[in-house]
Design an enzyme around this catalytic site. Structure first.
Site, PDB file in Angstrom:
ATOM      1  N   ARG A 131       0.858  -1.194   0.000  1.00  0.00           N
ATOM      2  CA  ARG A 131       0.000   0.000   0.000  1.00  0.00           C
ATOM      3  C   ARG A 131       0.886   1.232   0.000  1.00  0.00           C
ATOM      4  O   ARG A 131       1.744   1.379   0.868  1.00  0.00           O
ATOM      5  CB  ARG A 131      -0.924   0.026   1.226  1.00  0.00           C
ATOM      6  CG  ARG A 131      -2.082   1.030   1.079  1.00  0.00           C
ATOM      7  CD  ARG A 131      -2.895   1.164   2.356  1.00  0.00           C
ATOM      8  NE  ARG A 131      -2.152   1.873   3.384  1.00  0.00           N
ATOM      9  CZ  ARG A 131      -2.123   1.533   4.669  1.00  0.00           C
ATOM     10  NH1 ARG A 131      -2.792   0.484   5.109  1.00  0.00           N
ATOM     11  NH2 ARG A 131      -1.413   2.240   5.530  1.00  0.00           N
ATOM     12  N   GLU A 151       4.328   7.260   2.757  1.00  0.00           N
ATOM     13  CA  GLU A 151       5.149   6.068   2.999  1.00  0.00           C
ATOM     14  C   GLU A 151       4.682   4.943   2.085  1.00  0.00           C
ATOM     15  O   GLU A 151       3.597   4.999   1.496  1.00  0.00           O
ATOM     16  CB  GLU A 151       5.073   5.623   4.466  1.00  0.00           C
ATOM     17  CG  GLU A 151       3.693   5.192   4.937  1.00  0.00           C
ATOM     18  CD  GLU A 151       3.669   4.854   6.423  1.00  0.00           C
ATOM     19  OE1 GLU A 151       4.720   4.961   7.086  1.00  0.00           O
ATOM     20  OE2 GLU A 151       2.595   4.476   6.909  1.00  0.00           O
ATOM     21  N   ASN A 153       4.108   0.822   2.293  1.00  0.00           N
ATOM     22  CA  ASN A 153       3.980  -0.276   3.259  1.00  0.00           C
ATOM     23  C   ASN A 153       4.206  -1.618   2.571  1.00  0.00           C
ATOM     24  O   ASN A 153       3.515  -1.942   1.595  1.00  0.00           O
ATOM     25  CB  ASN A 153       2.582  -0.261   3.873  1.00  0.00           C
ATOM     26  CG  ASN A 153       2.288   1.040   4.607  1.00  0.00           C
ATOM     27  OD1 ASN A 153       2.658   1.218   5.749  1.00  0.00           O
ATOM     28  ND2 ASN A 153       1.617   1.963   3.919  1.00  0.00           N
ATOM     29  N   SER A 158      -2.873  -2.748   6.061  1.00  0.00           N
ATOM     30  CA  SER A 158      -4.203  -3.038   6.586  1.00  0.00           C
ATOM     31  C   SER A 158      -5.303  -2.199   5.951  1.00  0.00           C
ATOM     32  O   SER A 158      -5.067  -1.337   5.123  1.00  0.00           O
ATOM     33  CB  SER A 158      -4.196  -2.826   8.101  1.00  0.00           C
ATOM     34  OG  SER A 158      -3.758  -1.514   8.404  1.00  0.00           O
ATOM     35  N   LYS A 335      11.875   3.155   6.271  1.00  0.00           N
ATOM     36  CA  LYS A 335      11.901   4.573   5.875  1.00  0.00           C
ATOM     37  C   LYS A 335      13.242   4.947   5.253  1.00  0.00           C
ATOM     38  O   LYS A 335      13.327   5.859   4.438  1.00  0.00           O
ATOM     39  CB  LYS A 335      11.615   5.462   7.091  1.00  0.00           C
ATOM     40  CG  LYS A 335      10.307   5.179   7.806  1.00  0.00           C
ATOM     41  CD  LYS A 335       9.113   5.411   6.908  1.00  0.00           C
ATOM     42  CE  LYS A 335       7.802   5.255   7.650  1.00  0.00           C
ATOM     43  NZ  LYS A 335       7.520   3.903   8.109  1.00  0.00           N
ATOM     44  N   LYS A 404      10.717  10.664  11.421  1.00  0.00           N
ATOM     45  CA  LYS A 404      10.143   9.318  11.406  1.00  0.00           C
ATOM     46  C   LYS A 404      11.198   8.261  11.702  1.00  0.00           C
ATOM     47  O   LYS A 404      12.294   8.308  11.151  1.00  0.00           O
ATOM     48  CB  LYS A 404       9.533   9.006  10.026  1.00  0.00           C
ATOM     49  CG  LYS A 404       8.316   9.858   9.669  1.00  0.00           C
ATOM     50  CD  LYS A 404       7.701   9.352   8.369  1.00  0.00           C
ATOM     51  CE  LYS A 404       6.372  10.020   8.091  1.00  0.00           C
ATOM     52  NZ  LYS A 404       5.637   9.356   7.000  1.00  0.00           N
ATOM     53  N   GLU A 408       6.954   0.443  11.234  1.00  0.00           N
ATOM     54  CA  GLU A 408       5.552   0.706  10.897  1.00  0.00           C
ATOM     55  C   GLU A 408       4.728   0.913  12.164  1.00  0.00           C
ATOM     56  O   GLU A 408       5.154   0.624  13.262  1.00  0.00           O
ATOM     57  CB  GLU A 408       4.975  -0.488  10.117  1.00  0.00           C
ATOM     58  CG  GLU A 408       5.672  -0.748   8.803  1.00  0.00           C
ATOM     59  CD  GLU A 408       5.640   0.441   7.863  1.00  0.00           C
ATOM     60  OE1 GLU A 408       4.662   1.201   7.894  1.00  0.00           O
ATOM     61  OE2 GLU A 408       6.607   0.612   7.110  1.00  0.00           O
ATOM     62  N   GLY A 409       3.483   1.344  11.959  1.00  0.00           N
ATOM     63  CA  GLY A 409       2.542   1.496  13.074  1.00  0.00           C
ATOM     64  C   GLY A 409       2.423   2.936  13.504  1.00  0.00           C
ATOM     65  O   GLY A 409       3.396   3.687  13.508  1.00  0.00           O
ATOM     66  N   ARG A 490      -8.189   7.352   4.503  1.00  0.00           N
ATOM     67  CA  ARG A 490      -8.265   7.570   5.959  1.00  0.00           C
ATOM     68  C   ARG A 490      -8.308   9.068   6.210  1.00  0.00           C
ATOM     69  O   ARG A 490      -7.577   9.833   5.576  1.00  0.00           O
ATOM     70  CB  ARG A 490      -7.047   6.972   6.673  1.00  0.00           C
ATOM     71  CG  ARG A 490      -7.104   5.479   6.817  1.00  0.00           C
ATOM     72  CD  ARG A 490      -5.855   4.951   7.483  1.00  0.00           C
ATOM     73  NE  ARG A 490      -4.662   5.222   6.692  1.00  0.00           N
ATOM     74  CZ  ARG A 490      -3.435   4.894   7.067  1.00  0.00           C
ATOM     75  NH1 ARG A 490      -3.237   4.314   8.229  1.00  0.00           N
ATOM     76  NH2 ARG A 490      -2.397   5.156   6.294  1.00  0.00           N
TER      77      ARG A 490
END
Length: 514
Positions: A131, A151, A153, A158, A335, A404, A408-409, A490
């Site tokens: 993604r 970013e 992924n 998800s 990253k 950053k 992830e998360g 989102r």
């Protein structure tokens, strides 16, 4: 209606009506999560029988059509790019070395890869459910909008399940409810792009399941979703499971296995093939040969509590199952790799993009990829890194940036004026494990968010995710499957700086193209 007045103002009673309809539709169609602690204490639902509607916007947010199409158009090139980077072990080794001891998690992942490499990989095929996340960037009021990548992924990408359901919710409301408002929106007047993200991601797993070939043991094949204990976002994953299980040719058995129970319920078959065998704890008469492991866990240090967890990842990585992702693909998603791709090109720092895309990739495709990059800098002692350190430690200059870490998360980023103080608490030797990214400035948008039964109205920031699936062979360096499969939107209040829906900051949304 004119999009300058969209979304429309609604009365309190209309808000109550949309709340009721949206909430019930969400519960009826699995647009849900397990209740968060803020709604219900965990001990009050010890049997896991409850679900609650996911936070969602009452209207699909206006999103520039040119930006949506820009993100969709480059996804297959991004899939190829990251598949190719995953095959360049020398480059990834250099990235891990640059990150150094300042990120133990990445170092430990790399150690697992080296252990498997020493004995030899038995599975060379690799699956990516990717993604690529973007925000709309507009330099000045008069300039045209374009997407800039936040970013990329490569693990546990998800919300594909919930995203397709959110699109369906907004389609339903646009047909049944919006035409009845005091400021009505005519039926079929909104440009709502189709979104089959759940089915599309499932089709990628199905491709890998088929590509695995016939089982090499006397057991049937299966797919395992490797999940976290106490996963609240279970229904997002379930939509992918159900889509996979609807396949009839071939039939695809799917099982959920917590990462913490990996070694307890799986073993490697005797012989040199290292086939991964799984015996479901509630179906002990059955054993399956695992064709594909889809990881919805293992992406952060929290999943590796002690040496046993790292042995579990080694056990998985050395097996014959097709991994989604392999360790090399997971590291490609750090990253640091994004920073190396996006750091502004200079004579001493030429772009590496051309190295990873096939010879028949046009210069226009390369330009389209590059156009999605925002300025990202290392925090090391290179020329670009020293410039970034100067920005990051300056109370005025840092206000246009976000810091950053590699992993992830949600909840890991440090924004604007908080950066200098944060870095003062980090040993300078560890600074190279961070990247400094120029903040993207989205145009103003407003919407109403329905969260835990209450409405929140105001300015919002939208983040677009474009899903891709890719299956390739690390050894032959060939790609057998490459597709773009739906999207995610989102949205968060413009006062929030983290956008993770499961983390409680953001909400699900869909696009009304303008």
């Amino acid at each position: 209606m004119a999009m300058t007045h969209y979304p429309p103002e609604i009365t309190a009673s209309e808000g109550a009506r949309l709340t009721e309809v949206s909430k019930d539709w969400a519960l009826a169609h699995g647009l849900t999560v397990r209740p968060p602690p803020a709604v219900l204490a965990a001990e009050a639902d010890s049997q896991n029988i409850l679900a609650t509607a996911v936070p969602v916007t009452l209207f699909p947010s206006p999103f520039p059509k040119v930006c949506f199409e820009q993100g969709v158009a480059v996804q297959k090139a991004y899939n190829e790019l990251y598949a190719s980077i995953s095959q360049d072990e020398e480059f990834l080794a250099a990235m891990v070395k640059e990150i150094g001891d300042s990120d133990d998690f990445i170092t430990e992942l790399w150690k697992v890869h080296l252990r498997v490499k020493e004995e030899g990989y038995v599975q060379h095929k690799s699956l990516g459910l990717f993604r690529s996340d973007y925000m709309v960037h507009q330099d000045t009021a008069g300039s045209g909008p374009q997407v800039k990548q936040v970013e990329f992924n490569t693990i546990a990408s998800s919300f594909g399940g919930l995203s397709s359901q959110t699109s369906q919710l907004h389609q339903h409301l646009s047909s049944t409810e919006y035409p009845l408002l005091s400021n009505p929106i005519a039926r079929d007047s909104l440009s709502l792009p189709p979104n089959a993200s759940a089915a599309g991601l499932a089709s990628g797993i199905r491709e890998a399941f088929i590509s695995y070939g016939a089982p090499r043991t006397n057991h049937s094949k299966c797919v395992i979703f490797l999940v976290q204990d106490g996963e609240r976002n279970i229904f997002d994953q379930k939509h992918l499971e159900y889509s996979l299980q609807s396949s009839r040719d071939p039939v695809v058995p799917v099982f959920r296995l917590p990462f913490s129970q990996m070694q307890q319920h799986t073993r490697l078959a005797d012989g040199e093939g290292r086939e991964l065998l799984y015996t479901p704890p509630q179906l002990v008469a059955h054993t399956f040969e695992v064709a594909v492991i889809y990881m919805r866990s293992g992406y952060g240090p929290g999943d590796y509590v002690g040496p046993d967890a790292w042995e579990s990842r080694y056990h998985l990585e050395r097996s014959a199952a097709i991994k989604c992702p392999s360790i090399l693909t997971q590291i490609a998603g750090t990253k640091k790799v994004q920073q190396v791709l996006a750091t502004p090109e200079t004579p001493s720092n030429p772009s590496v993009l051309g190295r990873y895309l096939s010879a028949d990739t046009s210069s226009s495709s390369l330009s389209a990829l590059s156009a999605t990059f925002t300025n990202i800098y290392p925090l090391d002692t290179s020329e670009a890194g020293l410039k970034a350190r100067q920005i990051a430690t300056d109370p005025a200059l840092c206000k246009g940036y976000v810091l950053k870490p590699q992993r992830e998360g949600g909840g890991n980023n440090v924004y604007r004026g908080a950066i200098p103080e944060f870095l003062r608490g980090v040993p300078e030797a560890h600074w190279p494990s961070y990247i400094l990214m120029e903040l993207i400035t989205p145009p103003p948008v407003s919407n109403t968010i329905l969260r835990n039964g209450k409405l929140e109205h105001g300015g919002v920031i939208c983040e677009l995710g474009i899903y891709g699936t890719c299956l390739w062979d690390q050894q032959a360096k060939t790609i057998s499957h490459n597709d773009q499969v739906g999207y995610l939107l989102r949205t968060k209040g413009d006062q929030s700086e983290e956008g993770g829906v499961a983390a409680g900051f953001g909400c699900m949304d869909s696009c009304a193209l303008v």
